[in-house]
Design a protein around this motif. Structure first.
Motif, PDB file in Angstrom:
ATOM      1  N   THR A 174       0.802  -1.226   0.000  1.00  9.85           N
ATOM      2  CA  THR A 174       0.000   0.000   0.000  1.00  9.85           C
ATOM      3  C   THR A 174       0.835   1.277   0.000  1.00  9.85           C
ATOM      4  N   GLY A 175       2.150   1.147   0.164  1.00 10.60           N
ATOM      5  CA  GLY A 175       3.006   2.339   0.220  1.00 10.60           C
ATOM      6  C   GLY A 175       3.384   2.818  -1.170  1.00 10.60           C
ATOM      7  N   SER A 176       4.213   3.839  -1.185  1.00 10.35           N
ATOM      8  CA  SER A 176       4.624   4.458  -2.447  1.00 10.35           C
ATOM      9  C   SER A 176       5.351   3.447  -3.353  1.00 10.35           C
ATOM     10  N   ILE A 177       6.304   2.698  -2.795  1.00 11.67           N
ATOM     11  CA  ILE A 177       7.030   1.704  -3.599  1.00 11.67           C
ATOM     12  C   ILE A 177       6.111   0.538  -3.980  1.00 11.67           C
ATOM     13  N   ASN A 201      -0.109  -2.260   6.653  1.00 11.55           N
ATOM     14  CA  ASN A 201      -0.155  -2.070   8.107  1.00 11.55           C
ATOM     15  C   ASN A 201      -1.497  -1.507   8.554  1.00 11.55           C
ATOM     16  N   GLU A 202      -1.879  -0.350   7.973  1.00  9.28           N
ATOM     17  CA  GLU A 202      -3.093   0.357   8.391  1.00  9.28           C
ATOM     18  C   GLU A 202      -4.120   0.445   7.266  1.00  9.28           C
ATOM     19  N   ASN A 203      -3.617   0.627   6.072  1.00  9.62           N
ATOM     20  CA  ASN A 203      -4.487   0.999   4.955  1.00  9.62           C
ATOM     21  C   ASN A 203      -5.213  -0.220   4.382  1.00  9.62           C
ATOM     22  N   ALA A 253      13.819  -2.516  -1.244  1.00  9.28           N
ATOM     23  CA  ALA A 253      13.608  -1.060  -1.131  1.00  9.28           C
ATOM     24  C   ALA A 253      13.922  -0.616   0.288  1.00  9.28           C
ATOM     25  N   LYS A 304      15.812   0.179   2.823  1.00  4.80           N
ATOM     26  CA  LYS A 304      17.253   0.398   3.022  1.00  4.80           C
ATOM     27  C   LYS A 304      17.659   0.172   4.469  1.00  4.80           C
ATOM     28  N   GLU A 305      16.682   0.337   5.393  1.00  8.32           N
ATOM     29  CA  GLU A 305      16.973   0.148   6.813  1.00  8.32           C
ATOM     30  C   GLU A 305      17.475  -1.267   7.092  1.00  8.32           C
ATOM     31  N   ASP A 353      16.476   1.088  -4.359  1.00  7.28           N
ATOM     32  CA  ASP A 353      16.796   2.501  -4.195  1.00  7.28           C
ATOM     33  C   ASP A 353      17.404   2.977  -5.517  1.00  7.28           C
TER      34      ASP A 353
HETATM   35  P1  NDP Z   1       5.433   4.271   2.617  1.00  8.23           P
HETATM   36  O1  NDP Z   1       5.371   4.933   3.936  1.00  8.23           O
HETATM   37  O2  NDP Z   1       4.781   4.929   1.465  1.00  8.23           O
HETATM   38  O3  NDP Z   1       4.857   2.779   2.711  1.00  8.23           O
HETATM   39  C1  NDP Z   1       5.303   1.905   3.695  1.00  8.23           C
HETATM   40  C2  NDP Z   1       4.618   0.563   3.582  1.00  8.23           C
HETATM   41  O4  NDP Z   1       4.955  -0.208   4.751  1.00  8.23           O
HETATM   42  C3  NDP Z   1       3.087   0.638   3.573  1.00  8.23           C
HETATM   43  O5  NDP Z   1       2.555  -0.441   2.845  1.00  8.23           O
HETATM   44  C4  NDP Z   1       2.744   0.474   5.065  1.00  8.23           C
HETATM   45  O6  NDP Z   1       1.417   0.028   5.292  1.00  8.23           O
HETATM   46  C5  NDP Z   1       3.755  -0.567   5.470  1.00  8.23           C
HETATM   47  N1  NDP Z   1       4.074  -0.511   6.895  1.00  8.23           N
HETATM   48  C6  NDP Z   1       4.359   0.578   7.654  1.00  8.23           C
HETATM   49  N2  NDP Z   1       4.602   0.232   8.935  1.00  8.23           N
HETATM   50  C7  NDP Z   1       4.460  -1.120   8.998  1.00  8.23           C
HETATM   51  C8  NDP Z   1       4.556  -2.065  10.052  1.00  8.23           C
HETATM   52  N3  NDP Z   1       4.838  -1.701  11.313  1.00  8.23           N
HETATM   53  N4  NDP Z   1       4.345  -3.368   9.765  1.00  8.23           N
HETATM   54  C9  NDP Z   1       4.045  -3.762   8.509  1.00  8.23           C
HETATM   55  N5  NDP Z   1       3.920  -2.912   7.463  1.00  8.23           N
HETATM   56  C10 NDP Z   1       4.134  -1.599   7.694  1.00  8.23           C
HETATM   57  O7  NDP Z   1       6.980   4.020   2.331  1.00  8.23           O
HETATM   58  P2  NDP Z   1       7.733   4.057   0.938  1.00  8.23           P
HETATM   59  O8  NDP Z   1       7.033   3.180  -0.044  1.00  8.23           O
HETATM   60  O9  NDP Z   1       8.042   5.457   0.574  1.00  8.23           O
HETATM   61  O10 NDP Z   1       9.128   3.399   1.331  1.00  8.23           O
HETATM   62  C11 NDP Z   1       9.258   2.011   1.564  1.00  8.23           C
HETATM   63  C12 NDP Z   1      10.733   1.675   1.712  1.00  8.23           C
HETATM   64  O11 NDP Z   1      11.386   1.950   0.481  1.00  8.23           O
HETATM   65  C13 NDP Z   1      11.451   2.545   2.758  1.00  8.23           C
HETATM   66  O12 NDP Z   1      12.400   1.794   3.423  1.00  8.23           O
HETATM   67  C14 NDP Z   1      12.113   3.659   1.925  1.00  8.23           C
HETATM   68  O13 NDP Z   1      13.278   4.154   2.541  1.00  8.23           O
HETATM   69  C15 NDP Z   1      12.438   2.899   0.646  1.00  8.23           C
HETATM   70  N6  NDP Z   1      12.510   3.719  -0.542  1.00  8.23           N
HETATM   71  C16 NDP Z   1      11.431   4.443  -0.948  1.00  8.23           C
HETATM   72  C17 NDP Z   1      11.477   5.224  -2.088  1.00  8.23           C
HETATM   73  C18 NDP Z   1      10.273   5.971  -2.587  1.00  8.23           C
HETATM   74  O14 NDP Z   1      10.322   6.524  -3.678  1.00  8.23           O
HETATM   75  N7  NDP Z   1       9.177   6.017  -1.851  1.00  8.23           N
HETATM   76  C19 NDP Z   1      12.721   5.330  -2.882  1.00  8.23           C
HETATM   77  C20 NDP Z   1      13.762   4.475  -2.401  1.00  8.23           C
HETATM   78  C21 NDP Z   1      13.667   3.708  -1.264  1.00  8.23           C
HETATM   79  P3  NDP Z   1       0.173   1.096   5.368  1.00  8.23           P
HETATM   80  O15 NDP Z   1       0.152   1.808   4.064  1.00  8.23           O
HETATM   81  O16 NDP Z   1      -1.000   0.222   5.547  1.00  8.23           O
HETATM   82  O17 NDP Z   1       0.455   1.982   6.526  1.00  8.23           O
END
Ligand code: NDP
Length: 390
Positions: free
Chosen positions: A12-15, A40-42, A124, A126-127, A151
């Protein structure tokens, strides 16, 4: 194109969303088999994506959302589950390709499982390398899986190094856009708001990484990530500000050659590369049009304004500190988001925590294990939470 069994953690996140978009645009979504999607939430977005892509399992980490997920998937053959244990259990099932895109330390354990159980880990998160680089890479090696960085900078370096030998490599040049505050004065930065920090000039990313880009903590994490991935020392990596974000990073070789990877800034590029490696599929992305690019600029970073780049030197010289650096940075970002500290204080929180003697002692064990990493992460968060500025 070979059919793959795919899991997407953090769908559900950006990546995660860009990964789905790659699959739609290259029209391979019906050719692959999807195994796990997680969030996680969405929960609404997770249900929507599951209905479209039909993975075998859907996991919501936040257990209080389980009933909504179950209702949303009723009548499908998608198995809902919730909680961290379910997530780790499903990450421990064999797949051909997994996207590890859960943000922060929360994604480290899943990435470690993927390193063990995925033929290809598209990383993705990096942590995972910053906190557990030694452990993660030893798993990749032991289980003979492949790690492809997502990345954009590391994907660029990875691409520049194809077919090259380590001994020919001289140094890595990590490019950085400089973020929204590149031209701000130190005085203005003291008053930088959350809204200002969220306005990235070139990249459309999740909120937390956008704040990390504004403070250049993101670049500091990437520097450590590159040390692990490409087996280079701190002094073999240079950071260059390149505001246009067209060159995604470069490699200098010993014979005076520099290789660079260029593309319009869009995460679909590195995701598609990791998905199709060693092939390249058609994506809806334009190549750089050099008659339209007016200039490509390069500057030295300002280490006073972006103090995180200075603090990370300590981690560069002792990689065991990565987990402390990351944990204190995550707490500092939370404090900034909730208005408890100002923008420049984030680096000061991390500096105080990383110098904390009791934490340094915890990082002495000879071998990284998941439980020692979790203990250090929790202890560093505690110290960071209790730091007060007057
Ligand atoms: P987002 O915040 O957009 O998305 C994070 C994702 O992780 C969501 O699906 C979220 O779920 C889920 N999540 C968050 N907390 C938890 C948890 N405690 N347990 C399980 N799932 C969880 O992050 P990004 O997509 O921006 O980034 C993801 C990774 O990629 C990061 O490590 C970032 O550094 C790396 N990255 C990102 C880039 C980018 O362009 N965005 C570029 C390069 C690296 P929910 O949506 O439901 O909360």
């Amino acid at each position: 194109m070979s059919k793959k069994k795919i899991s997407i953690f953090g769908v559900t996140g950006s990546i995660g969303q860009s990964t789905l978009q790659v699959l739609r645009e290259e029209r391979t979504k019906n050719k692959h088999e999807f195994f796990v999607f997680s969030a996680n939430e969405n929960v609404d977005q997770l249900i929507k994506d599951c209905i479209e892509f039909r993975p075998r399992h859907a996991v919501i980490a936040n257990q209080s959302k389980y009933d909504i997920l179950k209702r949303g998937l009723a009548g499908t053959n998608i198995e809902p589950s919730s909680g961290k244990d379910a997530l780790l259990e499903l990450a421990s099932e064999r797949v051909n390709w997994s996207m590890s895109a859960i943000i922060g330390f929360a994604g480290v354990e899943v990435a470690l499982k993927c390193a063990e159980f995925s033929d290809v880990l598209a990383l993705a998160n990096k942590e995972a390398l910053v906190c557990a680089g030694e452990l993660l890479l030893s798993k990749i090696k032991f289980y003979q899986n492949k790690l492809i960085p997502v990345d954009s900078e590391h994907s660029a370096i990875y691409q520049c190094l194809q077919g090259e030998k380590r001994k020919g490599l001289k140094e890595i040049i990590l490019t950085a856009s400089g973020g929204p505050f590149r031209a701000w004065s130190m005085k203005d930065l003291e008053k930088a708001t959350l809204r200002d920090a969220l306005k990235h000039p070139n990249w459309d990313m999740g909120d937390k990484i956008t704040i990390d880009s504004a403070s250049m903590f993101n670049k500091s994490l990437e520097l450590i990530e590159a040390m692990h991935l490409f087996n280079v020392s701190f002094s073999e990596i240079k950071i260059v500000i390149h505001p246009q974000s067209i060159i995604h990073s470069m490699v200098n070789f010993k014979d005076g050659t520099t290789m660079a990877q260029l593309a319009i800034p869009d995460m679909k590029g590195p995701i598609g590369y990791a998905l199709n490696y060693p092939e390249r599929n058609e994506l809806c992305l334009e190549n750089v049009n050099f008659s339209k690019v007016k200039r490509l600029e390069f500057f030295e970073p300002d280490y006073k304004k972006f103090y995180s780049l200075k603090i990370v030197e300590k981690v560069g010289k002792n990689l065991n500190l990565g987990v402390i650096f990351n944990a204190s940075k995550e707490i500092a970002v939370e404090k900034f988001i909730s208005g408890k500290i100002n923008f420049l204080d984030m680096a000061l929180v991390v500096e105080r925590v990383i110098n904390e003697k009791s934490l340094l002692e915890l990082t002495q064990p000879e071998k990284q294990t998941v439980s020692t990493l979790i203990d250090i992460d929790l202890a560093a968060r505690d110290v960071a939470r209790n730091i007060k500025f007057f």
